[in-house]
Design a protein around this motif. Structure first.
Motif, PDB file in Angstrom:
ATOM      1  N   ILE A   1       2.109   4.843   1.250  1.00 41.58           N
ATOM      2  CA  ILE A   1       2.192   5.588   2.503  1.00 41.58           C
ATOM      3  C   ILE A   1       2.725   6.967   2.163  1.00 41.58           C
ATOM      4  O   ILE A   1       3.718   7.100   1.466  1.00 41.58           O
ATOM      5  CB  ILE A   1       3.144   4.912   3.514  1.00 41.58           C
ATOM      6  CG1 ILE A   1       2.676   3.501   3.845  1.00 41.58           C
ATOM      7  CG2 ILE A   1       3.262   5.748   4.782  1.00 41.58           C
ATOM      8  CD1 ILE A   1       3.652   2.723   4.714  1.00 41.58           C
TER       9      ILE A   1
ATOM     10  N   GLU B   1       3.957  10.413   4.042  1.00 42.22           N
ATOM     11  CA  GLU B   1       4.297  11.043   5.312  1.00 42.22           C
ATOM     12  C   GLU B   1       5.190  12.249   5.036  1.00 42.22           C
ATOM     13  O   GLU B   1       5.869  12.306   4.009  1.00 42.22           O
ATOM     14  CB  GLU B   1       5.065  10.078   6.221  1.00 42.22           C
ATOM     15  CG  GLU B   1       4.267   8.898   6.709  1.00 42.22           C
ATOM     16  CD  GLU B   1       3.353   9.231   7.863  1.00 42.22           C
ATOM     17  OE1 GLU B   1       3.390  10.370   8.377  1.00 42.22           O
ATOM     18  OE2 GLU B   1       2.595   8.341   8.271  1.00 42.22           O
TER      19      GLU B   1
ATOM     20  N   PRO C   1       9.245   8.827   9.869  1.00 39.29           N
ATOM     21  CA  PRO C   1       7.959   8.597  10.527  1.00 39.29           C
ATOM     22  C   PRO C   1       7.782   7.115  10.888  1.00 39.29           C
ATOM     23  O   PRO C   1       8.323   6.229  10.216  1.00 39.29           O
ATOM     24  CB  PRO C   1       6.943   9.034   9.474  1.00 39.29           C
ATOM     25  CG  PRO C   1       7.692  10.012   8.617  1.00 39.29           C
ATOM     26  CD  PRO C   1       9.099   9.481   8.570  1.00 39.29           C
ATOM     27  N   LYS C   2       7.037   6.871  11.950  1.00 37.68           N
ATOM     28  CA  LYS C   2       6.845   5.511  12.459  1.00 37.68           C
ATOM     29  C   LYS C   2       6.324   4.568  11.388  1.00 37.68           C
ATOM     30  O   LYS C   2       6.801   3.431  11.274  1.00 37.68           O
ATOM     31  CB  LYS C   2       5.882   5.542  13.654  1.00 37.68           C
ATOM     32  CG  LYS C   2       5.687   4.198  14.306  1.00 37.68           C
ATOM     33  CD  LYS C   2       4.801   4.299  15.526  1.00 37.68           C
ATOM     34  CE  LYS C   2       4.639   2.947  16.195  1.00 37.68           C
ATOM     35  NZ  LYS C   2       3.806   3.051  17.397  1.00 37.68           N
ATOM     36  N   SER C   3       5.359   5.017  10.584  1.00 46.21           N
ATOM     37  CA  SER C   3       4.799   4.121   9.561  1.00 46.21           C
ATOM     38  C   SER C   3       5.850   3.717   8.531  1.00 46.21           C
ATOM     39  O   SER C   3       5.859   2.594   8.039  1.00 46.21           O
ATOM     40  CB  SER C   3       3.610   4.779   8.864  1.00 46.21           C
ATOM     41  OG  SER C   3       4.010   5.982   8.223  1.00 46.21           O
ATOM     42  N   ILE C   4       6.788   4.610   8.232  1.00 47.59           N
ATOM     43  CA  ILE C   4       7.866   4.306   7.288  1.00 47.59           C
ATOM     44  C   ILE C   4       8.852   3.329   7.931  1.00 47.59           C
ATOM     45  O   ILE C   4       9.275   2.345   7.310  1.00 47.59           O
ATOM     46  CB  ILE C   4       8.601   5.590   6.830  1.00 47.59           C
ATOM     47  CG1 ILE C   4       7.635   6.575   6.164  1.00 47.59           C
ATOM     48  CG2 ILE C   4       9.782   5.254   5.943  1.00 47.59           C
ATOM     49  CD1 ILE C   4       7.022   6.081   4.878  1.00 47.59           C
ATOM     50  N   ARG C   5       9.217   3.571   9.204  1.00 44.73           N
ATOM     51  CA  ARG C   5      10.122   2.655   9.911  1.00 44.73           C
ATOM     52  C   ARG C   5       9.529   1.255   9.974  1.00 44.73           C
ATOM     53  O   ARG C   5      10.219   0.267   9.747  1.00 44.73           O
ATOM     54  CB  ARG C   5      10.415   3.164  11.323  1.00 44.73           C
ATOM     55  CG  ARG C   5      11.196   4.469  11.365  1.00 44.73           C
ATOM     56  CD  ARG C   5      11.710   4.797  12.766  1.00 44.73           C
ATOM     57  NE  ARG C   5      10.743   4.694  13.831  1.00 44.73           N
ATOM     58  CZ  ARG C   5       9.988   5.709  14.283  1.00 44.73           C
ATOM     59  NH1 ARG C   5      10.097   6.909  13.747  1.00 44.73           N
ATOM     60  NH2 ARG C   5       9.150   5.527  15.281  1.00 44.73           N
ATOM     61  N   GLN C   6       8.242   1.193  10.259  1.00 42.81           N
ATOM     62  CA  GLN C   6       7.575  -0.110  10.334  1.00 42.81           C
ATOM     63  C   GLN C   6       7.546  -0.790   8.975  1.00 42.81           C
ATOM     64  O   GLN C   6       7.803  -2.000   8.872  1.00 42.81           O
ATOM     65  CB  GLN C   6       6.151   0.053  10.875  1.00 42.81           C
ATOM     66  CG  GLN C   6       6.115   0.401  12.348  1.00 42.81           C
ATOM     67  CD  GLN C   6       4.710   0.688  12.846  1.00 42.81           C
ATOM     68  OE1 GLN C   6       3.829   1.097  12.094  1.00 42.81           O
ATOM     69  NE2 GLN C   6       4.505   0.479  14.140  1.00 42.81           N
ATOM     70  N   ALA C   7       7.234  -0.032   7.921  1.00 44.13           N
ATOM     71  CA  ALA C   7       7.176  -0.613   6.582  1.00 44.13           C
ATOM     72  C   ALA C   7       8.542  -1.133   6.137  1.00 44.13           C
ATOM     73  O   ALA C   7       8.638  -2.162   5.466  1.00 44.13           O
ATOM     74  CB  ALA C   7       6.647   0.415   5.581  1.00 44.13           C
TER      75      ALA C   7
ATOM     76  N   SER D   1       0.829  -1.198   0.000  1.00 43.45           N
ATOM     77  CA  SER D   1       0.000   0.000   0.000  1.00 43.45           C
ATOM     78  C   SER D   1       0.865   1.251   0.000  1.00 43.45           C
ATOM     79  O   SER D   1       2.012   1.239   0.426  1.00 43.45           O
ATOM     80  CB  SER D   1      -0.925  -0.003   1.223  1.00 43.45           C
ATOM     81  OG  SER D   1      -0.154   0.043   2.397  1.00 43.45           O
TER      82      SER D   1
END
Length: 105
Positions: A4, A6, A19-25, A2
């Protein structure tokens, strides 16, 4: 995968926080490495696996880290150095950080 989207703010030192969502991805956490590649007008960020430039030194550092984590071969070192090494095992290191106090070579 998906999409993202940010935003991050550039500091006066040229730094950003991913950003957290990028680190997680990307699957990176504290101490993790990321690689930047400029393609046309875009920057592509990927997770990078760190390897020392010299394979022999990299292998030695890996063995040393394993020994430190296991507490082996530390008997001949000063107690305060052993405690500091064990306390810092697994912590990220900033090689650009200023050194406090005097340094003698």
């Amino acid at each position: 995968m998906s999409s993202i989207h940010e935003l991050a703010t550039l500091t006066s030192k040229g730094q950003i926080t991913l950003p957290k969502s990028i680190r997680q991805a990307l699957g990176v956490d504290t101490g993790g490495k990321v690689a930047f590649e400029l393609r046309g007008g875009e920057v592509v960020v990927t997770r990078a696996e760190f390897e020392h430039e010299d394979p022999a030194i990299g292998a030695f550092l890996g063995l040393l880290e394993a020994d430190i984590r296991a507490g082996r071969h530390l008997q001949s070192l000063p107690d305060d150095l052993v405690r500091a090494m064990l306390a810092n095992a697994g912590h990220a290191v900033n090689l650009d950080e200023e050194i406090d106090g005097e340094v003698a070579l």
